[in-house]
Design a protein around this motif. Sequence first.
Motif, PDB file in Angstrom:
ATOM      1  N   ASN A  47       0.912  -1.262   0.010  1.00 38.83           N
ATOM      2  CA  ASN A  47       0.135   0.035  -0.013  1.00 38.83           C
ATOM      3  C   ASN A  47       0.811   1.328  -0.209  1.00 38.83           C
ATOM      4  O   ASN A  47       1.455   1.243   0.897  1.00 38.83           O
ATOM      5  N   SER A  48       0.957   1.980  -1.021  1.00 37.85           N
ATOM      6  CA  SER A  48       1.581   3.023  -1.238  1.00 37.85           C
ATOM      7  C   SER A  48       1.374   4.207   0.080  1.00 37.85           C
ATOM      8  O   SER A  48       2.502   4.938   0.187  1.00 37.85           O
ATOM      9  N   LEU A  49       0.250   4.465   0.228  1.00 39.19           N
ATOM     10  CA  LEU A  49      -0.046   5.272   1.268  1.00 39.19           C
ATOM     11  C   LEU A  49       0.589   4.968   2.641  1.00 39.19           C
ATOM     12  O   LEU A  49       1.071   5.944   3.394  1.00 39.19           O
ATOM     13  N   ALA A  50       0.317   3.679   2.790  1.00 37.67           N
ATOM     14  CA  ALA A  50       1.146   3.151   4.445  1.00 37.67           C
ATOM     15  C   ALA A  50       2.503   3.213   4.013  1.00 37.67           C
ATOM     16  O   ALA A  50       3.292   3.594   5.254  1.00 37.67           O
ATOM     17  N   ARG A  51       3.307   2.863   2.867  1.00 37.34           N
ATOM     18  CA  ARG A  51       4.727   3.209   2.779  1.00 37.34           C
ATOM     19  C   ARG A  51       5.037   4.621   3.106  1.00 37.34           C
ATOM     20  O   ARG A  51       6.011   4.700   3.732  1.00 37.34           O
ATOM     21  N   GLY A  52       4.110   5.628   2.538  1.00 36.95           N
ATOM     22  CA  GLY A  52       4.475   6.894   2.632  1.00 36.95           C
ATOM     23  C   GLY A  52       4.308   7.380   4.061  1.00 36.95           C
ATOM     24  O   GLY A  52       5.290   8.104   4.562  1.00 36.95           O
ATOM     25  N   LEU A  53       3.581   6.867   4.816  1.00 35.71           N
ATOM     26  CA  LEU A  53       3.519   7.092   6.257  1.00 35.71           C
ATOM     27  C   LEU A  53       4.774   6.795   6.918  1.00 35.71           C
ATOM     28  O   LEU A  53       5.247   7.327   7.833  1.00 35.71           O
ATOM     29  N   ARG A  54       5.198   5.409   6.812  1.00 33.53           N
ATOM     30  CA  ARG A  54       6.334   4.864   7.406  1.00 33.53           C
ATOM     31  C   ARG A  54       7.663   5.654   7.155  1.00 33.53           C
ATOM     32  O   ARG A  54       8.455   5.876   8.047  1.00 33.53           O
ATOM     33  N   ARG A  55       7.735   5.976   5.920  1.00 39.77           N
ATOM     34  CA  ARG A  55       9.198   6.965   5.639  1.00 39.77           C
ATOM     35  C   ARG A  55       8.971   8.278   5.378  1.00 39.77           C
ATOM     36  O   ARG A  55       9.553   9.002   4.782  1.00 39.77           O
ATOM     37  N   SER A  56       7.771   8.811   5.915  1.00 34.48           N
ATOM     38  CA  SER A  56       7.630  10.397   5.897  1.00 34.48           C
ATOM     39  C   SER A  56       7.764  10.968   4.557  1.00 34.48           C
ATOM     40  O   SER A  56       8.171  12.064   4.170  1.00 34.48           O
ATOM     41  N   GLY A  57       7.141  10.206   3.579  1.00 34.87           N
ATOM     42  CA  GLY A  57       6.999  10.840   1.980  1.00 34.87           C
ATOM     43  C   GLY A  57       6.125  10.114   1.284  1.00 34.87           C
ATOM     44  O   GLY A  57       5.705   8.912   1.882  1.00 34.87           O
ATOM     45  N   ASN A  58       5.487  10.578   0.516  1.00 32.23           N
ATOM     46  CA  ASN A  58       4.322   9.720  -0.220  1.00 32.23           C
ATOM     47  C   ASN A  58       4.072   9.833  -1.710  1.00 32.23           C
ATOM     48  O   ASN A  58       3.343   9.280  -2.188  1.00 32.23           O
ATOM     49  N   ASN A  59       5.099  10.298  -2.504  1.00 32.68           N
ATOM     50  CA  ASN A  59       5.293  10.669  -3.923  1.00 32.68           C
ATOM     51  C   ASN A  59       4.075  10.827  -4.688  1.00 32.68           C
ATOM     52  O   ASN A  59       3.292  10.264  -5.436  1.00 32.68           O
ATOM     53  N   VAL A  60       3.342  11.973  -3.939  1.00 30.35           N
ATOM     54  CA  VAL A  60       2.130  12.459  -4.466  1.00 30.35           C
ATOM     55  C   VAL A  60       2.332  13.832  -4.851  1.00 30.35           C
ATOM     56  O   VAL A  60       2.907  14.447  -4.386  1.00 30.35           O
ATOM     57  N   VAL A  61       1.792  14.071  -6.248  1.00 32.17           N
ATOM     58  CA  VAL A  61       1.945  15.303  -6.797  1.00 32.17           C
ATOM     59  C   VAL A  61       0.395  15.902  -6.756  1.00 32.17           C
ATOM     60  O   VAL A  61      -0.424  15.383  -7.309  1.00 32.17           O
ATOM     61  N   GLY A  62       0.360  17.231  -6.420  1.00 28.64           N
ATOM     62  CA  GLY A  62      -0.974  17.899  -6.513  1.00 28.64           C
ATOM     63  C   GLY A  62      -1.108  18.572  -7.694  1.00 28.64           C
ATOM     64  O   GLY A  62      -0.293  19.316  -8.290  1.00 28.64           O
ATOM     65  N   TYR A  63      -2.262  18.564  -8.353  1.00 31.26           N
ATOM     66  CA  TYR A  63      -2.695  19.323  -9.659  1.00 31.26           C
ATOM     67  C   TYR A  63      -4.063  19.780  -9.430  1.00 31.26           C
ATOM     68  O   TYR A  63      -5.126  19.328  -9.191  1.00 31.26           O
ATOM     69  N   VAL A  64      -4.137  21.520  -9.289  1.00 34.03           N
ATOM     70  CA  VAL A  64      -5.255  22.246  -8.674  1.00 34.03           C
ATOM     71  C   VAL A  64      -5.668  22.683 -10.330  1.00 34.03           C
ATOM     72  O   VAL A  64      -5.244  23.453 -10.745  1.00 34.03           O
ATOM     73  N   LEU A  65      -7.022  22.416 -10.549  1.00 31.53           N
ATOM     74  CA  LEU A  65      -7.528  22.859 -11.735  1.00 31.53           C
ATOM     75  C   LEU A  65      -8.421  24.116 -11.383  1.00 31.53           C
ATOM     76  O   LEU A  65      -9.155  24.422 -10.544  1.00 31.53           O
TER      77      LEU A  65
END
Length: 67
Positions: free
Chosen positions: A10-28
Amino acid sequence: MVGEFGYRPNSLARGLRRSGNNVVGYVLPHVSSQSFGAVGRVVERILGKAGYSLLVSSADNIIINLL
């Protein structure tokens, strides 16, 4: 043993563990804009190949609240 239980990372759980999430925000500016949607699909494909996810949001309410 992991395969026996159907575990999938689970990428979200992995992100919590390593303090990062590899998510980029795109605001339309507007959700209904077809050109911004097309750009978003291309960006999502490129980011996905690099191991990132795309989070999309609309600025409609933000703009209204600022006025």
